[in-house]
Write an enzyme that holds these catalytic residues in place. Structure first.
Site, PDB file in Angstrom:
ATOM      1  N   ARG A 114      -2.292  10.408   3.553  1.00 50.35           N
ATOM      2  CA  ARG A 114      -0.166   9.873   4.167  1.00 50.35           C
ATOM      3  C   ARG A 114       0.225  10.654   4.195  1.00 50.35           C
ATOM      4  NH1 ARG A 114       3.446   5.413   0.651  1.00 50.35           N
ATOM      5  NH2 ARG A 114       2.170   4.085   1.967  1.00 50.35           N
ATOM      6  N   HIS A 141       1.970   2.206   9.465  1.00 47.15           N
ATOM      7  CA  HIS A 141       1.473   1.924   8.706  1.00 47.15           C
ATOM      8  C   HIS A 141       0.356   0.684   8.745  1.00 47.15           C
ATOM      9  CE1 HIS A 141       1.637   1.550   4.535  1.00 47.15           C
ATOM     10  NE2 HIS A 141       2.411   1.179   4.394  1.00 47.15           N
ATOM     11  N   ASP A 232      13.034  -3.768   6.992  1.00 47.18           N
ATOM     12  CA  ASP A 232      12.212  -2.530   6.118  1.00 47.18           C
ATOM     13  C   ASP A 232      13.876  -1.301   5.425  1.00 47.18           C
ATOM     14  OD1 ASP A 232      11.037  -0.873   4.704  1.00 47.18           O
ATOM     15  OD2 ASP A 232       9.927   0.443   6.786  1.00 47.18           O
TER      16      ASP A 232
END
Ligand code: CP
Ligand code: NVA
Length: 311
Positions: A114, A141, A232
């Site tokens: 990540r 993602h 989001d």
């Protein structure tokens, strides 16, 4: 022809980098593996198919779901993990990603990263001789969107011909959803403030590969008749510009916006959510919301990703 574990028939290492690097058949295989693990099946005929295998996880940004679901998944499959944060490795002191990739490949069977910098993900994949998994970059993602697709399918069946509405920042999760539209035949409508549109290259790739993608600035038009509404956070990790409320509040997913979608529409959010900002409690905790299944499915679909990469 025998396929070496962790390699494709063409001999390449099986990285899980981004949805635009895959054929649809492979993504379907991974989703089916995820659903099989959730049912309690043993798609590789063993309780612990990753026994003795080690996954290194490099976190240059915080995480709850990705950190815990990958670790739980590896352990449930018989493997183990090593977690490395920015301060744990020599990456922070200037060792190159290429050298890091070469060294980690001598110790572990796969690496998840990540990172803010997509070039690090690509560099790791280029120089590692073991599979590399994208655990989020500033750009995409893909593990999240695989879990989201699995979640939609388990609640409503195929996404083909459905309308998916994104309301909010055209960010990394949004980009992976746009890439998914080229594989799974749904209409992708993105509503975002001017200046926060998804990357034009991602949209061009998706439309060039047959996806129906519309980018606009009207959340009500995007949500009208939608089968799935997604949002989001206003401020993604590492985003410099923190004062975005004025621009993004009109894109909040609230009861009024959900009422424009189909009566049986689903609501998704990758989490962590900022209740009262991009989404209201009414929607998060309401009848359309599948956010907890979505979070759970990270575990199952990533077991599919890990076994596809390694077996
Ligand atoms: N959705 C997601 O990736 O969550 P974390 O940041 O907690 O991993
Ligand atoms: N867009 C968010 C997703 C978090 C899982 C971020 O990058 O911070």
């Amino acid at each position: 022809m025998t396929v070496t574990p962790g390699r494709t028939r063409a001999g390449q290492v099986r990285h899980f980098l981004d949805l635009d690097r895959f054929d649809t058949e492979t993504l379907r295989r991974i989703l089916d593996l995820g659903a099989a693990y959730k049912r309690g099946d043993k798609p590789f005929g063993k309780d612990k198919p990753l026994s003795g295998r080690l996954l290194a996880m490099i976190f240059e940004k915080p995480s709850t779901r990705t950190r815990v679901s990958f670790e739980a998944g590896m352990k449930q499959l018989g493997g183990d993990v090593i977690v490395l944060t920015r301060s744990d490795t020599q990456l922070g002191r200037g060792e190159t990603i290429a050298d890091t990739a070469r060294v980690l490949s001598r110790y572990v069977d796969a690496v998840m990263i990540r990172t803010d910098d997509p070039a690090k993900l690509c560099g790791l994949a280029e120089f590692a001789s073991v599979p590399v998994v994208n655990g989020l970059t500033d750009d995409t993602h893909p593990c999240q969107v695989m879990a989201d697709i699995m979640t939609y399918e388990e609640h409503r069946g195929s996404l083909e011909g459905k309308v998916v509405a994104w309301s909010g920042d055209g960010n990394n999760v949004c980009a992976s959803w746009i890439q998914a539209a080229a594989h799974f035949g749904f209409e992708m409508r993105v509503a975002c403030p001017p200046g926060l549109e998804p990357d034009a290259g991602v949209v061009a790739w998706a439309t060039g590969n047959g996806a129906a993608v519309a980018i606009g600035h009207d959340p009500r038009a995007a949500a009208a008749g939608a089968d799935l509404v997604i949002t989001d956070t206003w401020v993604s990790m590492g985003c410099e510009e923190t004062d975005r409320a004025g621009r993004l509040m009109p894109f909040q997913v609230n009861g009024g916006l959900m009422a424009l979608a189909k009566a049986d529409a689903l609501f998704m959010h990758c989490l962590p959510a900022h209740r009262g900002e991009e989404v209201t409690d009414e929607v998060m905790d309401g009848p359309h919301s599948v956010v907890w299944d979505e979070a759970e499915n990270r575990l199952h679909v990533q077991k599919g990703i890990l076994t596809w990469c390694l077996l």
